[in-house]
Design a protein around this motif. Structure first.
Motif, PDB file in Angstrom:
ATOM      1  N   ILE A 182      17.125 -17.926 -30.939  1.00 41.88           N
ATOM      2  CA  ILE A 182      16.629 -19.267 -30.492  1.00 41.88           C
ATOM      3  C   ILE A 182      17.500 -19.693 -29.183  1.00 41.88           C
ATOM      4  CG2 ILE A 182      16.091 -21.798 -31.130  1.00 41.88           C
ATOM      5  CD1 ILE A 182      14.632 -19.651 -32.831  1.00 41.88           C
ATOM      6  N   LYS A 183      16.700 -19.999 -28.159  1.00 36.73           N
ATOM      7  CA  LYS A 183      17.456 -20.055 -26.795  1.00 36.73           C
ATOM      8  C   LYS A 183      18.050 -21.389 -26.575  1.00 36.73           C
ATOM      9  CE  LYS A 183      15.898 -15.880 -25.654  1.00 36.73           C
ATOM     10  NZ  LYS A 183      17.003 -14.582 -25.686  1.00 36.73           N
ATOM     11  N   TYR A 184      19.035 -21.449 -25.901  1.00 36.40           N
ATOM     12  CA  TYR A 184      19.574 -22.634 -25.230  1.00 36.40           C
ATOM     13  C   TYR A 184      19.275 -22.663 -23.947  1.00 36.40           C
ATOM     14  CZ  TYR A 184      23.546 -23.889 -22.071  1.00 36.40           C
ATOM     15  OH  TYR A 184      24.337 -24.602 -21.032  1.00 36.40           O
ATOM     16  N   TRP A 185      18.488 -23.606 -23.545  1.00 32.58           N
ATOM     17  CA  TRP A 185      17.902 -23.639 -22.054  1.00 32.58           C
ATOM     18  C   TRP A 185      17.712 -25.210 -21.890  1.00 32.58           C
ATOM     19  CZ3 TRP A 185      18.318 -20.265 -18.458  1.00 32.58           C
ATOM     20  CH2 TRP A 185      17.672 -20.103 -17.429  1.00 32.58           C
ATOM     21  N   GLY A 186      18.877 -25.748 -21.048  1.00 29.79           N
ATOM     22  CA  GLY A 186      18.706 -27.133 -20.446  1.00 29.79           C
ATOM     23  C   GLY A 186      19.995 -28.012 -21.215  1.00 29.79           C
ATOM     24  N   LYS A 187      20.532 -28.600 -20.076  1.00 34.12           N
ATOM     25  CA  LYS A 187      21.811 -29.340 -20.758  1.00 34.12           C
ATOM     26  C   LYS A 187      21.440 -30.870 -20.632  1.00 34.12           C
ATOM     27  CE  LYS A 187      24.989 -26.294 -18.511  1.00 34.12           C
ATOM     28  NZ  LYS A 187      24.308 -25.547 -17.640  1.00 34.12           N
ATOM     29  N   ARG A 188      22.107 -31.785 -21.504  1.00 34.67           N
ATOM     30  CA  ARG A 188      22.055 -33.141 -21.535  1.00 34.67           C
ATOM     31  C   ARG A 188      23.386 -33.915 -20.915  1.00 34.67           C
ATOM     32  NH1 ARG A 188      23.617 -32.484 -26.949  1.00 34.67           N
ATOM     33  NH2 ARG A 188      25.438 -33.804 -27.414  1.00 34.67           N
TER      34      ARG A 188
ATOM     35  N   HIS B 184      35.255 -25.410 -11.489  1.00 38.10           N
ATOM     36  CA  HIS B 184      35.500 -26.562 -12.256  1.00 38.10           C
ATOM     37  C   HIS B 184      35.626 -26.078 -13.695  1.00 38.10           C
ATOM     38  CE1 HIS B 184      34.910 -30.407 -14.017  1.00 38.10           C
ATOM     39  NE2 HIS B 184      34.015 -30.044 -14.680  1.00 38.10           N
ATOM     40  N   ARG B 185      34.625 -25.162 -13.980  1.00 36.04           N
ATOM     41  CA  ARG B 185      34.789 -24.671 -15.324  1.00 36.04           C
ATOM     42  C   ARG B 185      36.069 -23.908 -15.677  1.00 36.04           C
ATOM     43  NH1 ARG B 185      28.785 -22.451 -16.537  1.00 36.04           N
ATOM     44  NH2 ARG B 185      27.608 -24.143 -16.050  1.00 36.04           N
ATOM     45  N   TYR B 186      36.469 -23.096 -14.934  1.00 34.92           N
ATOM     46  CA  TYR B 186      37.804 -22.673 -15.181  1.00 34.92           C
ATOM     47  C   TYR B 186      38.882 -23.781 -15.231  1.00 34.92           C
ATOM     48  CZ  TYR B 186      36.428 -17.805 -14.420  1.00 34.92           C
ATOM     49  OH  TYR B 186      35.748 -16.591 -14.519  1.00 34.92           O
TER      50      TYR B 186
ATOM     51  N   GLY C 126      19.013 -22.184 -12.733  1.00 38.15           N
ATOM     52  CA  GLY C 126      17.507 -22.218 -13.610  1.00 38.15           C
ATOM     53  C   GLY C 126      17.247 -23.259 -14.413  1.00 38.15           C
ATOM     54  N   MET C 127      18.332 -23.465 -15.501  1.00 42.40           N
ATOM     55  CA  MET C 127      18.067 -24.605 -16.396  1.00 42.40           C
ATOM     56  C   MET C 127      18.084 -25.988 -15.847  1.00 42.40           C
ATOM     57  SD  MET C 127      21.216 -24.474 -19.323  1.00 42.40           S
ATOM     58  CE  MET C 127      21.490 -22.652 -19.072  1.00 42.40           C
ATOM     59  N   GLN C 128      18.840 -26.245 -14.810  1.00 43.38           N
ATOM     60  CA  GLN C 128      19.141 -27.478 -14.156  1.00 43.38           C
ATOM     61  C   GLN C 128      17.429 -27.752 -13.550  1.00 43.38           C
ATOM     62  OE1 GLN C 128      21.905 -26.830 -11.189  1.00 43.38           O
ATOM     63  NE2 GLN C 128      23.618 -28.024 -12.310  1.00 43.38           N
TER      64      GLN C 128
ATOM     65  N   LEU D 154      30.216 -31.816 -19.453  1.00 46.86           N
ATOM     66  CA  LEU D 154      30.564 -31.106 -20.665  1.00 46.86           C
ATOM     67  C   LEU D 154      29.932 -30.158 -21.149  1.00 46.86           C
ATOM     68  CD1 LEU D 154      31.400 -34.698 -22.549  1.00 46.86           C
ATOM     69  CD2 LEU D 154      33.151 -33.039 -21.584  1.00 46.86           C
ATOM     70  N   ILE D 155      29.114 -29.461 -20.586  1.00 48.97           N
ATOM     71  CA  ILE D 155      28.168 -28.574 -20.815  1.00 48.97           C
ATOM     72  C   ILE D 155      27.558 -28.919 -22.403  1.00 48.97           C
ATOM     73  CG2 ILE D 155      27.725 -26.094 -21.152  1.00 48.97           C
ATOM     74  CD1 ILE D 155      29.468 -25.727 -18.808  1.00 48.97           C
ATOM     75  N   LEU D 156      26.631 -29.809 -22.657  1.00 51.83           N
ATOM     76  CA  LEU D 156      26.215 -30.219 -23.924  1.00 51.83           C
ATOM     77  C   LEU D 156      24.425 -29.951 -23.570  1.00 51.83           C
ATOM     78  CD1 LEU D 156      27.897 -33.768 -24.441  1.00 51.83           C
ATOM     79  CD2 LEU D 156      28.400 -31.501 -25.253  1.00 51.83           C
TER      80      LEU D 156
ATOM     81  N   PHE E 281      14.384 -11.663 -24.359  1.00 46.86           N
ATOM     82  CA  PHE E 281      14.718 -11.525 -23.012  1.00 46.86           C
ATOM     83  C   PHE E 281      15.388 -12.921 -22.485  1.00 46.86           C
ATOM     84  CE2 PHE E 281      11.037  -8.903 -23.618  1.00 46.86           C
ATOM     85  CZ  PHE E 281      11.243  -7.911 -22.870  1.00 46.86           C
ATOM     86  N   ASP E 282      16.731 -12.689 -21.898  1.00 44.07           N
ATOM     87  CA  ASP E 282      17.610 -13.861 -21.379  1.00 44.07           C
ATOM     88  C   ASP E 282      17.148 -14.113 -20.139  1.00 44.07           C
ATOM     89  OD1 ASP E 282      18.708 -14.593 -23.628  1.00 44.07           O
ATOM     90  OD2 ASP E 282      20.536 -13.819 -23.130  1.00 44.07           O
ATOM     91  N   ALA E 283      17.962 -14.479 -19.067  1.00 43.63           N
ATOM     92  CA  ALA E 283      17.614 -14.821 -17.759  1.00 43.63           C
ATOM     93  C   ALA E 283      17.633 -13.520 -16.969  1.00 43.63           C
ATOM     94  CB  ALA E 283      18.563 -15.924 -17.351  1.00 43.63           C
ATOM     95  N   GLY E 284      16.915 -12.745 -17.278  1.00 42.70           N
ATOM     96  CA  GLY E 284      16.908 -11.340 -16.413  1.00 42.70           C
ATOM     97  C   GLY E 284      15.818 -10.335 -17.186  1.00 42.70           C
TER      98      GLY E 284
ATOM     99  N   SER F  47      31.089 -21.706 -20.287  1.00 40.41           N
ATOM    100  CA  SER F  47      29.670 -21.258 -20.100  1.00 40.41           C
ATOM    101  C   SER F  47      29.316 -21.768 -21.645  1.00 40.41           C
ATOM    102  CB  SER F  47      29.580 -19.972 -19.884  1.00 40.41           C
ATOM    103  OG  SER F  47      28.255 -19.526 -20.015  1.00 40.41           O
ATOM    104  N   GLY F  48      28.185 -22.324 -21.678  1.00 41.89           N
ATOM    105  CA  GLY F  48      27.463 -22.898 -22.630  1.00 41.89           C
ATOM    106  C   GLY F  48      27.538 -21.664 -23.993  1.00 41.89           C
ATOM    107  N   SER F  49      27.008 -20.810 -23.725  1.00 45.95           N
ATOM    108  CA  SER F  49      26.644 -19.719 -24.459  1.00 45.95           C
ATOM    109  C   SER F  49      27.799 -19.008 -25.083  1.00 45.95           C
ATOM    110  CB  SER F  49      25.812 -18.457 -24.010  1.00 45.95           C
ATOM    111  OG  SER F  49      25.997 -18.169 -22.855  1.00 45.95           O
ATOM    112  N   ALA F  50      28.930 -19.140 -24.316  1.00 49.22           N
ATOM    113  CA  ALA F  50      30.117 -18.511 -24.648  1.00 49.22           C
ATOM    114  C   ALA F  50      30.838 -19.019 -25.890  1.00 49.22           C
ATOM    115  CB  ALA F  50      31.432 -18.832 -23.545  1.00 49.22           C
TER     116      ALA F  50
HETATM  117  C1  DP6 Z   1      18.912 -17.631 -21.546  1.00 50.56           C
HETATM  118  O1  DP6 Z   1      25.541 -19.912 -21.108  1.00 50.56           O
HETATM  119  O2  DP6 Z   1      24.715 -18.707 -19.100  1.00 50.56           O
HETATM  120  O3  DP6 Z   1      20.972 -16.697 -22.006  1.00 50.56           O
HETATM  121  O4  DP6 Z   1      26.079 -22.841 -20.073  1.00 50.56           O
HETATM  122  O5  DP6 Z   1      25.195 -23.008 -17.348  1.00 50.56           O
HETATM  123  O6  DP6 Z   1      26.844 -21.167 -18.343  1.00 50.56           O
HETATM  124  P1  DP6 Z   1      25.903 -22.289 -18.726  1.00 50.56           P
HETATM  125  O7  DP6 Z   1      24.535 -21.111 -19.209  1.00 50.56           O
HETATM  126  P2  DP6 Z   1      24.511 -19.814 -19.957  1.00 50.56           P
HETATM  127  O8  DP6 Z   1      22.979 -20.041 -20.226  1.00 50.56           O
HETATM  128  C2  DP6 Z   1      22.486 -18.958 -21.477  1.00 50.56           C
HETATM  129  C3  DP6 Z   1      20.966 -18.756 -21.241  1.00 50.56           C
HETATM  130  C4  DP6 Z   1      20.399 -17.789 -22.042  1.00 50.56           C
HETATM  131  C5  DP6 Z   1      20.026 -18.265 -23.405  1.00 50.56           C
HETATM  132  C6  DP6 Z   1      21.266 -18.337 -24.529  1.00 50.56           C
HETATM  133  O9  DP6 Z   1      22.015 -17.679 -24.360  1.00 50.56           O
HETATM  134  O10 DP6 Z   1      21.129 -19.196 -25.266  1.00 50.56           O
END
Ligand code: DP6
Length: 403
Positions: free
Chosen positions: A23-29, A79-81, A222-224, A33-35, A312-315, A164-167
């Motif tokens: 279930i994908k993460y795509w888009g920040k609020r 900034h992230r590091y 892309g998500m921005q 803080l990467i929320l 499929f992710d961003a690729g 990175s959010g997904s980290a």
């Molecule tokens: C499509 O975690 O790479 O893989 O938070 O900006 O570093 P940032 O983005 P990132 O986005 C991952 C997006 C995705 C879907 C997912 O892993 O949930």
């Protein structure tokens, strides 16, 4: 500091896996803080096949924080590091290194510099998300070195999230949820384990590394763009994902492959639909990606129930889930429709676990040529080389110390 005043060095090494969202993460609020706009769920990949290994050292001789990624020095000025390292230093404690007897105090950590050396065990050129494994590993290893204890559950994941959010999801093994949280300070936007990998032991994963010529839009930008321009993304985050998260949790708790597969494919397809709904549109999948979708959909239809699930992710790379008993049949279909590029040997084309090749009874290239046509597959065309290679793996453990 060193008891006799001599130079010393203290280090820790750890490993952290990649993860793939179902279930994908795509888009920040909140960009800083990467929320996220919605919660997400992922499967952690076996670190033996896809992981980062990081050694972090400190010494009074070091005069700056430095990072080497896959043998190349990379600047830590982004900034992230900066925010990850600040959050970690703020939580450092007094530690005594068992091997050397060196004592480092909370105060010392403010001045001591770090050398960070990180390597992936899979080719970076493959375009497989490596930032998740990399940031999770950096945060986990530094936390071990600095003796950081979490003051609330998931605290470390809030730091990995800043990289990175997904980290944040790569700290745990098995099946993981990233709770979006409600707070403005992000303290409740954490990764929580849903089930260990061995609790759903018969799941197998085949990653199809698709040869790609075009430079992709990064996930971050892309998500921005999607947040700014896609009405579908906002509808998805508010109306679709909350329900899917509940359904996916239920599918996982029941080990219900059929529901897991339907949700996984639907969510990947909707994520790519939001990319197409972005202005200008973003295309991550290519013709080969779509052929893989066709292969799985045809197979599922001909059997009357889901045999495999793609995401499929961003690729353009496909990640396919399959129950162990159908793993050989999946590989059969993939090798039939995507024979290896001319001149490539089998062990370079199918990497990772050999279990599925064995199940299919293939141990040399010629065996691929004599594979029978699966009933639902189109007649074999002579196209070779659309896939760079396949990685056979499974769900696995989260971040762990190497010593
Ligand atoms: C499509 O975690 O790479 O893989 O938070 O900006 O570093 P940032 O983005 P990132 O986005 C991952 C997006 C995705 C879907 C997912 O892993 O949930």
């Amino acid at each position: 500091m060193g008891t006799d005043g001599s130079a010393w060095i203290v280090s820790r090494t750890a490993r952290a896996p990649s993860n793939i969202a179902v279930i994908k993460y795509w888009g920040k609020r909140d960009e800083d803080l990467i929320l996220p706009l919605n919660s997400s769920i992922s499967v952690t990949l076996d670190p033996n096949d896809l992981s980062a290994t990081t050694t972090v050292s400190t010494s009074p001789d070091f005069d700056a924080d430095r990072l080497w990624l896959n043998d190349k020095e990379v600047s830590l000025s982004s900034h992230r590091y900066v925010s990850c390292l600040k959050e970690l230093r703020d939580r450092a404690t007094d530690v005594k290194d068992e091997k050397t007897g060196i004592v480092i105090t909370k105060e010392d950590w403010k001045h001591l510099k770090l050398h960070i050396v990180s390597k992936n065990n899979f080719p970076t050129a493959a375009g497989l998300a490596s930032s998740a494994a990399g940031f999770a590993c950096l945060v986990f290893t530094v936390a071990q070195l600095m003796g950081i204890k979490e003051s609330f559950p998931g605290e470390l994941s809030t730091i990995a999230r800043r990289g990175s959010g997904s980290a944040c999801r790569s700290l745990h093994g098995g099946f993981v949820k990233w709770e979006m949280g409600k707070r403005d300070d992000g303290k409740d936007s954490i990764a929580v384990p849903l089930a260990e990998h061995h609790e759903w032991d018969d799941l197998r994963i085949v990653i199809c590394v698709v040869s790609s010529r075009q430079k992709e839009v990064s996930s971050t930008s892309g998500m921005q763009e999607s947040v700014q321009t896609s009405p579908l993304l906002h509808y998805r985050a508010k109306e679709v994902v909350p329900k899917r998260i509940t359904e996916m949790e239920e599918a996982l708790s029941k080990r219900d492959f059929s529901s897991f597969a339907k949700l996984t494919c639907a969510d990947s397809n909707q994520f790519h639909a939001t990319c197409l709904d972005t202005s200008p549109p973003i295309f991550y999948m290519n013709d080969t990606s779509r052929r893989i979708i066709g292969l799985v959909e045809r197979w599922n239809k001909s059997e009357g129930s889901p045999q495999a699930a793609y995401t499929f992710d961003a690729g353009p790379n496909a990640v396919i889930f399959v129950p162990q008993k159908s793993g050989g049949a999946l590989l059969h279909r993939l090798l039939y429709e995507f024979p290896p590029p001319e001149g490539m040997n089998l062990s370079s084309y199918v990497v990772g676990s050999t279990e599925l090749l064995e199940a299919l009874g293939i141990d040399k290239l010629e065996d691929i040529r004599s594979l029978e046509r699966p009933i639902e597959s189109p007649k074999r065309d002579e196209g070779h080389g659309e896939l760079a290679y396949l990685i056979c793996t499974r769900p696995g453990n989260g971040a762990s110390l190497c010593e």
